[in-house]
Each structure stands twice: as structure tokens, then as C-alpha cells.
Design a protein around this motif. Structure first.
Motif, PDB file in Angstrom:
ATOM      1  N   VAL A  32      51.476  40.902  48.262  1.00 50.06           N
ATOM      2  CA  VAL A  32      50.739  39.765  47.709  1.00 50.06           C
ATOM      3  C   VAL A  32      51.255  38.490  48.368  1.00 50.06           C
ATOM      4  O   VAL A  32      52.431  38.148  48.254  1.00 50.06           O
ATOM      5  N   ARG A  33      50.364  37.801  49.079  1.00 47.00           N
ATOM      6  CA  ARG A  33      50.762  36.584  49.800  1.00 47.00           C
ATOM      7  C   ARG A  33      49.575  35.632  49.888  1.00 47.00           C
ATOM      8  O   ARG A  33      48.423  36.042  49.790  1.00 47.00           O
ATOM      9  N   ASP A  34      49.887  34.349  50.088  1.00 52.20           N
ATOM     10  CA  ASP A  34      48.833  33.348  50.237  1.00 52.20           C
ATOM     11  C   ASP A  34      47.988  33.684  51.456  1.00 52.20           C
ATOM     12  O   ASP A  34      48.508  33.966  52.546  1.00 52.20           O
ATOM     13  N   GLY A  35      46.681  33.644  51.282  1.00 55.34           N
ATOM     14  CA  GLY A  35      45.774  33.918  52.374  1.00 55.34           C
ATOM     15  C   GLY A  35      45.511  35.391  52.627  1.00 55.34           C
ATOM     16  O   GLY A  35      44.696  35.738  53.481  1.00 55.34           O
ATOM     17  N   GLY A  36      46.186  36.264  51.889  1.00 54.58           N
ATOM     18  CA  GLY A  36      46.001  37.695  52.066  1.00 54.58           C
ATOM     19  C   GLY A  36      44.939  38.239  51.122  1.00 54.58           C
ATOM     20  O   GLY A  36      44.424  37.541  50.249  1.00 54.58           O
ATOM     21  N   LEU A  37      44.647  39.507  51.294  1.00 53.92           N
ATOM     22  CA  LEU A  37      43.630  40.141  50.446  1.00 53.92           C
ATOM     23  C   LEU A  37      44.136  40.371  49.036  1.00 53.92           C
ATOM     24  O   LEU A  37      43.399  40.158  48.065  1.00 53.92           O
ATOM     25  N   TYR A  38      45.386  40.797  48.901  1.00 58.48           N
ATOM     26  CA  TYR A  38      45.854  41.290  47.606  1.00 58.48           C
ATOM     27  C   TYR A  38      46.329  40.161  46.706  1.00 58.48           C
ATOM     28  O   TYR A  38      47.128  39.307  47.101  1.00 58.48           O
ATOM     29  N   ARG A  39      45.806  40.192  45.485  1.00 64.88           N
ATOM     30  CA  ARG A  39      46.143  39.174  44.503  1.00 64.88           C
ATOM     31  C   ARG A  39      47.044  39.716  43.403  1.00 64.88           C
ATOM     32  O   ARG A  39      47.794  38.994  42.783  1.00 64.88           O
ATOM     33  N   ASP A  40      46.938  41.006  43.107  1.00 60.13           N
ATOM     34  CA  ASP A  40      47.754  41.586  42.050  1.00 60.13           C
ATOM     35  C   ASP A  40      47.846  43.095  42.275  1.00 60.13           C
ATOM     36  O   ASP A  40      46.861  43.721  42.688  1.00 60.13           O
ATOM     37  N   ILE A  41      49.030  43.652  42.037  1.00 57.55           N
ATOM     38  CA  ILE A  41      49.250  45.095  42.152  1.00 57.55           C
ATOM     39  C   ILE A  41      49.945  45.560  40.884  1.00 57.55           C
ATOM     40  O   ILE A  41      51.028  45.078  40.542  1.00 57.55           O
ATOM     41  N   GLU A  42      49.309  46.474  40.187  1.00 54.22           N
ATOM     42  CA  GLU A  42      49.857  46.994  38.936  1.00 54.22           C
ATOM     43  C   GLU A  42      50.045  48.496  39.049  1.00 54.22           C
ATOM     44  O   GLU A  42      49.167  49.209  39.545  1.00 54.22           O
ATOM     45  N   VAL A  43      51.199  48.966  38.595  1.00 54.71           N
ATOM     46  CA  VAL A  43      51.493  50.397  38.572  1.00 54.71           C
ATOM     47  C   VAL A  43      51.608  50.836  37.116  1.00 54.71           C
ATOM     48  O   VAL A  43      52.378  50.246  36.347  1.00 54.71           O
ATOM     49  N   VAL A  44      50.844  51.863  36.743  1.00 55.01           N
ATOM     50  CA  VAL A  44      50.915  52.403  35.385  1.00 55.01           C
ATOM     51  C   VAL A  44      51.406  53.845  35.447  1.00 55.01           C
ATOM     52  O   VAL A  44      51.230  54.539  36.455  1.00 55.01           O
ATOM     53  N   GLU A  45      52.048  54.279  34.383  1.00 57.09           N
ATOM     54  CA  GLU A  45      52.592  55.635  34.361  1.00 57.09           C
ATOM     55  C   GLU A  45      51.491  56.684  34.371  1.00 57.09           C
ATOM     56  O   GLU A  45      51.577  57.696  35.061  1.00 57.09           O
ATOM     57  N   ASP A  53      39.015  52.523  35.316  1.00 57.66           N
ATOM     58  CA  ASP A  53      39.695  51.379  34.707  1.00 57.66           C
ATOM     59  C   ASP A  53      39.366  50.088  35.443  1.00 57.66           C
ATOM     60  O   ASP A  53      39.094  49.050  34.818  1.00 57.66           O
ATOM     61  N   LEU A  54      39.375  50.142  36.776  1.00 61.68           N
ATOM     62  CA  LEU A  54      39.163  48.918  37.543  1.00 61.68           C
ATOM     63  C   LEU A  54      37.696  48.493  37.528  1.00 61.68           C
ATOM     64  O   LEU A  54      37.392  47.296  37.501  1.00 61.68           O
ATOM     65  N   VAL A  55      36.777  49.448  37.515  1.00 57.48           N
ATOM     66  CA  VAL A  55      35.361  49.103  37.371  1.00 57.48           C
ATOM     67  C   VAL A  55      35.140  48.392  36.039  1.00 57.48           C
ATOM     68  O   VAL A  55      34.433  47.376  35.963  1.00 57.48           O
ATOM     69  N   ALA A  56      35.751  48.917  34.980  1.00 55.60           N
ATOM     70  CA  ALA A  56      35.601  48.298  33.661  1.00 55.60           C
ATOM     71  C   ALA A  56      36.166  46.883  33.647  1.00 55.60           C
ATOM     72  O   ALA A  56      35.568  45.960  33.076  1.00 55.60           O
ATOM     73  N   ALA A  60      33.942  43.617  32.854  1.00 56.98           N
ATOM     74  CA  ALA A  60      34.188  42.945  31.575  1.00 56.98           C
ATOM     75  C   ALA A  60      35.025  41.681  31.714  1.00 56.98           C
ATOM     76  O   ALA A  60      34.827  40.716  30.982  1.00 56.98           O
ATOM     77  N   GLU A  61      35.958  41.683  32.660  1.00 49.31           N
ATOM     78  CA  GLU A  61      36.907  40.573  32.752  1.00 49.31           C
ATOM     79  C   GLU A  61      36.748  39.738  34.010  1.00 49.31           C
ATOM     80  O   GLU A  61      37.410  38.712  34.170  1.00 49.31           O
ATOM     81  N   GLY A  62      35.883  40.195  34.935  1.00 52.04           N
ATOM     82  CA  GLY A  62      35.728  39.459  36.180  1.00 52.04           C
ATOM     83  C   GLY A  62      36.980  39.465  37.028  1.00 52.04           C
ATOM     84  O   GLY A  62      37.369  38.431  37.586  1.00 52.04           O
ATOM     85  N   ALA A  63      37.660  40.599  37.123  1.00 53.64           N
ATOM     86  CA  ALA A  63      38.887  40.710  37.905  1.00 53.64           C
ATOM     87  C   ALA A  63      38.646  40.231  39.333  1.00 53.64           C
ATOM     88  O   ALA A  63      37.569  40.405  39.896  1.00 53.64           O
ATOM     89  N   VAL A  64      39.666  39.629  39.924  1.00 54.21           N
ATOM     90  CA  VAL A  64      39.516  39.022  41.240  1.00 54.21           C
ATOM     91  C   VAL A  64      39.597  40.074  42.339  1.00 54.21           C
ATOM     92  O   VAL A  64      40.177  41.146  42.170  1.00 54.21           O
ATOM     93  N   PHE A  95      45.238  55.413  43.681  1.00 55.04           N
ATOM     94  CA  PHE A  95      45.077  53.972  43.493  1.00 55.04           C
ATOM     95  C   PHE A  95      43.649  53.543  43.774  1.00 55.04           C
ATOM     96  O   PHE A  95      42.881  54.246  44.442  1.00 55.04           O
ATOM     97  N   SER A  96      43.301  52.374  43.258  1.00 55.39           N
ATOM     98  CA  SER A  96      41.982  51.780  43.456  1.00 55.39           C
ATOM     99  C   SER A  96      42.141  50.305  43.789  1.00 55.39           C
ATOM    100  O   SER A  96      43.074  49.652  43.320  1.00 55.39           O
ATOM    101  N   VAL A  97      41.202  49.811  44.600  1.00 51.11           N
ATOM    102  CA  VAL A  97      41.217  48.414  45.042  1.00 51.11           C
ATOM    103  C   VAL A  97      39.846  47.801  44.757  1.00 51.11           C
ATOM    104  O   VAL A  97      38.810  48.403  45.065  1.00 51.11           O
ATOM    105  N   LEU A  98      39.855  46.611  44.183  1.00 52.07           N
ATOM    106  CA  LEU A  98      38.609  45.890  43.903  1.00 52.07           C
ATOM    107  C   LEU A  98      38.273  44.977  45.072  1.00 52.07           C
ATOM    108  O   LEU A  98      39.090  44.148  45.484  1.00 52.07           O
ATOM    109  N   LEU A  99      37.067  45.149  45.608  1.00 55.53           N
ATOM    110  CA  LEU A  99      36.598  44.342  46.731  1.00 55.53           C
ATOM    111  C   LEU A  99      35.321  43.615  46.333  1.00 55.53           C
ATOM    112  O   LEU A  99      34.453  44.180  45.670  1.00 55.53           O
TER     113      LEU A  99
END
Length: 288
Positions: A32-45, A53-56, A60-64, A95-99
Motif C-alpha cells: 500500500v503506497r501513494d499512487g499505487g493500486l492497493y489501498r487496503d489489504i485485510e487478512v481474515v482467518e 464478501d468483497l462483492v457485497a 453495499a459500502e462502496g469499497a474503494v 484472495f480477491s481484489v476490487l477493481l
């Protein structure tokens, strides 16, 4: 310490020393860095499906764009045609990535699963030292004992009008007795030089960021971005005799000769007809 990092400190964190957990904080620091693609990375057990989960969240929340969700274990992982994808905890990368490819014509969004395949194969080759081939449209193949086996898959799903979630599942450290079916494979069984999931995930996500950036800069043009040529070079389906099982209980048999500008597989039949296939299940047939 954030709640999501608390799991990194619990008493069960090192319960399987052969399969250590992913480090969420370290992944965020490196990706996660300024100007990069990734804004947040979460790891769940554990979760049912990172894609669901990410589609929802997107709807619903307008995830970035650039939100990444990683699970140590998926209990209801899905592939194409709603096939189940299961593996022991911490044995793979799930893993899943929102684009949100604003500015790219929607007609070109069909290239995203193929782009993801190229990115995954490139990242795995760099760190695991495993030659990963691509089976159209979304399977990742490795060679185990001289046989071609599926070690991973990709699933792309629309999330509302302006977003796509791409999900990736890769068998990393599974042994032969742990495979869901005998025809499956893993990086370990393919002779990977490393099955450390942290550097593997970093390499794959960096490769995805690079290819996605090239593709967007070319307004999604697969030829101008180099994506079409690179995918074709790594596609194990091309040059093979295949059977395409199509919607409507129709089947098409012929030689896979090209990937066209829309990302479709072009099959040449014995009648001399070249038919593009945009959706369907592809079976690699053995030579007669």
C-alpha cells in the motif's frame, strides 16, 4: 493494534509451523503506497468466499478500488460454474481484489480474468520458480510427474455497474494426500523452490498491479498493452485439440488456434470453420 491485526497475535498463530500465517501488517507496508493500486489489504482467518464478501462490500459500502481481501481458509470458495474450491487452512493463497476500471470500455472488461492469469503466472515464476501455464479462460496449470494438473483458478464477478472483483485460488503447499481430486496439483508438488506464502502473494499482487496499470493506460486495448500477445504465449490451450462444452448442451471440437481481440478462444473445426468461444468449459483432448 487494529482488530484485524489482533488475530496475528493470538495463541493459535503458530499452531502449524509448516504453514505459518500471513502477516497482514507486513503486506500492507510493502504494497500500500501513494499512487499505487492497493489501498487496503485485510487478512481474515476464515470466510466462506472472499469474492462474495468483497462483492457485497463493493455494492453495499462502496469499497474503494484496490481493496484486497485474503483468507487463510475458505469454506465455500467458488470457481467457474459454481464449482467448489476447498483446501486446508494456510495451504494456499485465497484472495480477491476490487477493481474499478473507469475509462475502459465495458466491452474490454472480459480481459480482466485473462490479465489476472498472466499476472499470477508471472509472479509465481519469479518467486516459486514454477512454470505456470494458462488454460483458457481461467485455470492455472503446473506439471507434476510429467502430467498437466490444475493448481489454481480465477473467478471474475461484476460488483454493481462500475466494479469487478477478481478472485484467485492457488494450491501452494498441499501434498498428494490433501488434494481435492487426484487430477489437482500444487506448487509444492510441482517442485517450487519456495512455498512461503508472504513473498508469493507480494509477487502476484505486484505483477497484477503492473499488468492492470498497462492495460488501463492503453484504455483496455489488449494488443497495445501487450496483454493479448503475452497471454497467448503462456496459454497451454492454444495448439491443442479441445472440446468446448457450450451453453445449451452444445459441444464444439477442434483445434484452439487463437485468442481474439475480445479474449475469446478461436476454435478451428474439421469443417474448416473458425468459431470464437466466449463462454464454456474447455477440455484438453489427448492426441489420437
Amino acid at each position: 493494534m487494529t482488530p484485524r491485526d489482533a488475530a496475528d497475535e493470538n495463541n493459535n498463530r503458530w499452531s502449524d509451523l509448516d504453514r505459518p500465517p500471513l502477516g497482514a501488517a507486513g503486506l500492507r507496508r510493502s504494497l500500500v503506497r501513494d499512487g499505487g493500486l492497493y489501498r487496503d489489504i485485510e487478512v481474515v482467518e476464515r470466510t466462506g468466499s472472499t469474492n462474495s464478501d468483497l462483492v457485497a462490500r463493493a455494492e453495499a459500502e462502496g469499497a474503494v478500488e484496490g481493496t484486497v481481501l485474503v483468507a487463510e481458509e475458505q469454506t465455500s470458495g467458488r470457481g467457474r460454474l459454481d464449482r467448489r474450491w476447498t483446501a486446508p487452512p494456510r495451504s494456499g493463497l485465497f484472495f480477491s481484489v476490487l477493481l474499478r476500471p473507469a475509462g475502459v470500455p465495458v466491452a474490454r472488461w472480459g480481459w480482466l480474468p485473462l490479465l489476472t492469469g498472466v499476472a499470477v503466472a508471472t509472479g509465481l515464476a519469479r518467486v516459486a520458480g514454477v512454470d505456470t501455464a494458462l488454460k483458457w479462460p481461467n485455470d492455472l496449470l503446473v506439471t507434476v510427474g510429467g502430467e498437466e494438473r490444475k493448481a489454481g483458478g480465477i473467478l471474475a464477478e461484476r460488483a454493481g455497474e462500475d466494479a469487478v472483483v477478481v478472485g484467485v485460488g492457488i494450491n501452494v503447499s498441499l501434498g498428494a494426500a490433501e488434494l481435492p481430486v487426484p487430477q489437482a496439483g500444487s506448487l509444492a508438488l510441482a517442485g517450487a523452490v519456495s512455498t512461503d506464502r508472504d513473498p508469493l502473494l507480494r509477487a502476484v499482487l505486484r505483477s497484477l498491479e503492473d499488468w492492470y496499470g498497462r492495460w488501463r493506460a492503453a484504455d483496455g486495448d489488449p494488443a497495445a498493452s501487450g496483454l493479448q500477445e503475452t497471454y497467448a504465449a503462456g496459454c497451454a490451450t492454444l495448439g491443442r485439440t479441445v472440446r468446448a462444452e457450450l451453453p445449451g448442451d452444445r459441444a464444439l471440437v477442434g483445434e484452439a488456434v487463437a485468442i481474439d481481440g475480445d479474449g475469446r478462444l478461436v476454435i478451428a473445426t474439421k469443417d474448416g470453420v473458425q468459431e470464437p468461444v466466449g463462454a464454456g468449459d474447455i477440455v484438453h483432448l489427448r492426441p489420437a
